[in-house]
Scaffold this motif. Structure first.
Motif, PDB file in Angstrom:
ATOM      1  N   GLU A  48      92.317 -22.129  92.716  1.00 30.92           N
ATOM      2  CA  GLU A  48      93.041 -22.778  93.803  1.00 30.92           C
ATOM      3  C   GLU A  48      93.205 -21.828  94.978  1.00 30.92           C
ATOM      4  O   GLU A  48      93.034 -22.229  96.144  1.00 30.92           O
ATOM      5  CB  GLU A  48      94.404 -23.264  93.307  1.00 30.92           C
ATOM      6  CG  GLU A  48      95.296 -23.875  94.390  1.00 30.92           C
ATOM      7  CD  GLU A  48      94.712 -25.131  95.034  1.00 30.92           C
ATOM      8  OE1 GLU A  48      95.273 -25.577  96.060  1.00 30.92           O
ATOM      9  OE2 GLU A  48      93.700 -25.669  94.526  1.00 30.92           O
ATOM     10  N   TRP A  49      93.500 -20.548  94.702  1.00 33.84           N
ATOM     11  CA  TRP A  49      93.604 -19.583  95.803  1.00 33.84           C
ATOM     12  C   TRP A  49      92.255 -19.434  96.512  1.00 33.84           C
ATOM     13  O   TRP A  49      92.197 -19.400  97.746  1.00 33.84           O
ATOM     14  CB  TRP A  49      94.061 -18.228  95.287  1.00 33.84           C
ATOM     15  CG  TRP A  49      95.547 -18.029  95.212  1.00 33.84           C
ATOM     16  CD1 TRP A  49      96.268 -17.594  94.147  1.00 33.84           C
ATOM     17  CD2 TRP A  49      96.503 -18.262  96.259  1.00 33.84           C
ATOM     18  NE1 TRP A  49      97.604 -17.540  94.453  1.00 33.84           N
ATOM     19  CE2 TRP A  49      97.777 -17.937  95.740  1.00 33.84           C
ATOM     20  CE3 TRP A  49      96.404 -18.709  97.577  1.00 33.84           C
ATOM     21  CZ2 TRP A  49      98.945 -18.047  96.503  1.00 33.84           C
ATOM     22  CZ3 TRP A  49      97.570 -18.825  98.330  1.00 33.84           C
ATOM     23  CH2 TRP A  49      98.812 -18.498  97.804  1.00 33.84           C
ATOM     24  N   MET A  86      88.904 -20.048 101.209  1.00 34.89           N
ATOM     25  CA  MET A  86      87.664 -20.561 101.809  1.00 34.89           C
ATOM     26  C   MET A  86      87.971 -21.532 102.939  1.00 34.89           C
ATOM     27  O   MET A  86      87.297 -21.522 103.981  1.00 34.89           O
ATOM     28  CB  MET A  86      86.800 -21.224 100.742  1.00 34.89           C
ATOM     29  CG  MET A  86      86.208 -20.245  99.739  1.00 34.89           C
ATOM     30  SD  MET A  86      85.256 -21.033  98.412  1.00 34.89           S
ATOM     31  CE  MET A  86      83.827 -21.602  99.323  1.00 34.89           C
ATOM     32  N   ALA A  87      88.988 -22.350 102.777  1.00 33.14           N
ATOM     33  CA  ALA A  87      89.358 -23.284 103.843  1.00 33.14           C
ATOM     34  C   ALA A  87      89.802 -22.541 105.094  1.00 33.14           C
ATOM     35  O   ALA A  87      89.524 -22.967 106.225  1.00 33.14           O
ATOM     36  CB  ALA A  87      90.475 -24.208 103.352  1.00 33.14           C
ATOM     37  N   ALA A  88      90.461 -21.397 104.908  1.00 30.31           N
ATOM     38  CA  ALA A  88      90.935 -20.616 106.061  1.00 30.31           C
ATOM     39  C   ALA A  88      89.780 -20.027 106.865  1.00 30.31           C
ATOM     40  O   ALA A  88      89.920 -19.780 108.073  1.00 30.31           O
ATOM     41  CB  ALA A  88      91.861 -19.498 105.585  1.00 30.31           C
ATOM     42  N   PHE A  89      88.638 -19.803 106.215  1.00 28.39           N
ATOM     43  CA  PHE A  89      87.495 -19.187 106.901  1.00 28.39           C
ATOM     44  C   PHE A  89      86.359 -20.181 107.159  1.00 28.39           C
ATOM     45  O   PHE A  89      85.256 -19.775 107.534  1.00 28.39           O
ATOM     46  CB  PHE A  89      86.966 -18.006 106.079  1.00 28.39           C
ATOM     47  CG  PHE A  89      87.930 -16.857 105.985  1.00 28.39           C
ATOM     48  CD1 PHE A  89      88.122 -16.008 107.062  1.00 28.39           C
ATOM     49  CD2 PHE A  89      88.664 -16.648 104.833  1.00 28.39           C
ATOM     50  CE1 PHE A  89      89.020 -14.952 106.983  1.00 28.39           C
ATOM     51  CE2 PHE A  89      89.563 -15.602 104.739  1.00 28.39           C
ATOM     52  CZ  PHE A  89      89.749 -14.750 105.819  1.00 28.39           C
ATOM     53  N   SER A 144      87.281 -13.057  87.165  1.00 27.68           N
ATOM     54  CA  SER A 144      88.062 -12.057  86.436  1.00 27.68           C
ATOM     55  C   SER A 144      88.442 -10.867  87.317  1.00 27.68           C
ATOM     56  O   SER A 144      89.359 -10.103  86.984  1.00 27.68           O
ATOM     57  CB  SER A 144      87.279 -11.561  85.221  1.00 27.68           C
ATOM     58  OG  SER A 144      86.066 -10.937  85.623  1.00 27.68           O
ATOM     59  N   GLU A 145      87.753 -10.701  88.447  1.00 29.94           N
ATOM     60  CA  GLU A 145      88.026  -9.578  89.344  1.00 29.94           C
ATOM     61  C   GLU A 145      88.912  -9.980  90.523  1.00 29.94           C
ATOM     62  O   GLU A 145      89.270  -9.147  91.354  1.00 29.94           O
ATOM     63  CB  GLU A 145      86.705  -9.014  89.896  1.00 29.94           C
ATOM     64  CG  GLU A 145      85.755  -8.500  88.837  1.00 29.94           C
ATOM     65  CD  GLU A 145      86.161  -7.145  88.302  1.00 29.94           C
ATOM     66  OE1 GLU A 145      87.112  -6.552  88.853  1.00 29.94           O
ATOM     67  OE2 GLU A 145      85.531  -6.673  87.336  1.00 29.94           O
ATOM     68  N   PHE A 146      89.261 -11.251  90.633  1.00 32.45           N
ATOM     69  CA  PHE A 146      90.072 -11.736  91.745  1.00 32.45           C
ATOM     70  C   PHE A 146      91.517 -11.273  91.585  1.00 32.45           C
ATOM     71  O   PHE A 146      92.096 -11.332  90.501  1.00 32.45           O
ATOM     72  CB  PHE A 146      90.017 -13.262  91.801  1.00 32.45           C
ATOM     73  CG  PHE A 146      90.899 -13.869  92.857  1.00 32.45           C
ATOM     74  CD1 PHE A 146      90.468 -13.974  94.163  1.00 32.45           C
ATOM     75  CD2 PHE A 146      92.174 -14.315  92.538  1.00 32.45           C
ATOM     76  CE1 PHE A 146      91.285 -14.538  95.141  1.00 32.45           C
ATOM     77  CE2 PHE A 146      92.994 -14.877  93.496  1.00 32.45           C
ATOM     78  CZ  PHE A 146      92.547 -14.981  94.809  1.00 32.45           C
ATOM     79  N   VAL A 147      92.103 -10.819  92.704  1.00 29.81           N
ATOM     80  CA  VAL A 147      93.479 -10.322  92.685  1.00 29.81           C
ATOM     81  C   VAL A 147      94.272 -11.001  93.799  1.00 29.81           C
ATOM     82  O   VAL A 147      93.847 -11.007  94.962  1.00 29.81           O
ATOM     83  CB  VAL A 147      93.536  -8.797  92.890  1.00 29.81           C
ATOM     84  CG1 VAL A 147      94.983  -8.320  92.976  1.00 29.81           C
ATOM     85  CG2 VAL A 147      92.822  -8.077  91.748  1.00 29.81           C
ATOM     86  N   ALA A 148      95.413 -11.585  93.434  1.00 27.47           N
ATOM     87  CA  ALA A 148      96.368 -12.088  94.422  1.00 27.47           C
ATOM     88  C   ALA A 148      97.519 -11.091  94.466  1.00 27.47           C
ATOM     89  O   ALA A 148      98.298 -10.993  93.519  1.00 27.47           O
ATOM     90  CB  ALA A 148      96.873 -13.468  94.032  1.00 27.47           C
TER      91      ALA A 148
END
Length: 403
Positions: free
Chosen positions: A246-247, A252-255, A272-276
């Protein structure tokens, strides 16, 4: 007045292990107390270690462990949302490049090096209070109280416990709280983007709605980060209640309207490498860095937002400089000298990062003005000599510190 022989270091993140190693080199026995019950291998996104940070680590012989995990980043190339190249920032030619590292890797490297040197680290010790020992007007030490009911004593207590420092509040109950910059931070790695290597350059873009940075390495991996304007701050915990997919959709919508290969990078992001990271924060000025036998270091004293690119480097500088001062002076005099040597520099960098954040979080009207002025501003600023004051800073460890 007697020389400091022992220290309690509260906080086992980045500043804590560096401070403990520097204190050991200064002849002071340090023990690290970490609130969390385990190590923090999976906390945090990408960051840079600047030449000044590597120089500080070199003083205590810890620079090579960072070079081993860091990827060279010799320049930053700025673009507008249209893809127009605005400027290229490179450090002074006589200095080594910055290193791009993931915070978990940096943490693990420094933690491991401290352990190799025999620095004791106690986990599950969350500080709740601290008190001075001895006469009120001439304290001889500090006693720390932890949430599990245990206590510890030493000549000094060093707060390396981050932007929400408990030690900072103990020193000054009226201490300022972190300031939200208006941006949420995200980061990750992508593979199979099909993009050519950017070499040692990090590409950054002022998008129509958000800010993006990426570097494509020769092996095809792409490290990236995004800063999204958001009206309300979010903690790490709050941000991670939203799923990674979802993030990524929201980012992606922002860019979506920007003419850089951001969507290609995000589509191939490794989940697995995505960080919020949550809300990006700073503290413009902490009025009181020390009281009696207690002192602050790293983000506890001078929290700059990630936009500075200097957070970890400044933490290393301050940790080493503090140890140098404690090596040569009694505690109270050492703390005064330490603040004198550090405050002006760190607050200048915090202020510069705040100006960058205001550009990243620009609204529709401010964005038009920003995009009109940026090319001229970049031409004036994109000179190595403009950045030298940040990168060429060195700590004169052999020279004794005077009151």
């Amino acid at each position: 007045m007697t020389k400091v022989k022992t220290a309690l270091v509260v906080g086992g993140g980045i500043a804590g292990p560096v401070a403990a190693m520097a204190l050991r080199q200064a002849g002071i026995e340090a023990r690290v107390y970490e609130a969390y019950g385990s190590t923090a291998e999976n906390v945090g996104g990408g960051l840079s270690i600047a030449p000044n940070g590597l120089a500080a680590l070199k003083v205590i012989g810890a620079d090579e462990v960072v070079r081993a995990i860091g990827l060279p980043m010799s320049s930053i190339v700025m673009h507008s949302w249209t893809g127009k190249r605005l400027a290229s920032f490179a450090g002074p030619a006589d200095l080594e490049p910055q290193r791009f590292v993931m915070r978990p890797d940096l943490y693990q490297a420094l933690y491991g090096e401290a352990a190799r040197r025999g620095i004791p680290v106690e986990h599950g010790r969350r500080l709740v209070s601290a008190e001075h020992l001895g006469a009120p007007d001439a304290p001889s030490g500090v006693r720390a109280h932890f949430a599990d009911g245990s206590t510890a004593e030493a000549d000094v207590l060093i707060g390396a416990d981050g932007i929400r420092s408990t030690v900072r509040t103990i020193i000054d109950p009226a201490a300022p709280r972190p300031r939200y910059t208006g941006l949420l931070g995200f980061g990750g790695w992508s593979t199979g983007t099909g993009l050519a290597s950017t070499g040692d350059a990090m590409y950054m873009m002022f998008g129509k709605r958000a800010f993006f940075g990426y570097q494509v390495f020769p092996d095809g991996r792409c490290g990236w980060f995004a800063n999204l304007p958001h009206p309300q701050p979010m903690s790490w915990t709050q941000a991670n209640k939203t799923g990674k997919q979802e993030w990524l959709r929201l980012i992606m919508a922002a860019f979506a309207d920007d003419r850089m290969p951001v969507l290609d990078i995000l589509r191939t992001s490794v989940e697995s490498e995505f960080v919020a990271v949550g809300g990006m924060e700073d503290i413009p000025r902490v009025p009181h860095w020390h009281r009696g036998r207690m002192v602050l270091v790293g983000d506890a004293a001078h929290a700059t937002s990630p936009s500075s690119g200097q957070g970890a480097s400044l933490a290393a500088e301050s940790a080493v400089q503090l140890a140098r001062c404690l090596r040569d002076l009694p505690a109270e005099q050492a703390f005064v000298a330490y603040e004198r040597l550090r405050r002006e520099r760190v607050e200048r960098i915090i202020a510069a990062a705040a100006r960058t954040n205001s550009n990243k979080a620009a609204g529709p009207v401010a964005r038009v003005l920003r995009d009109a002025l940026l090319p001229t501003a970049m031409r004036l600023l994109a000179k190595p000599e403009k950045m030298a004051w940040q990168f060429d800073h060195r700590i004169d460890w052999p020279t004794p510190v005077t009151p």
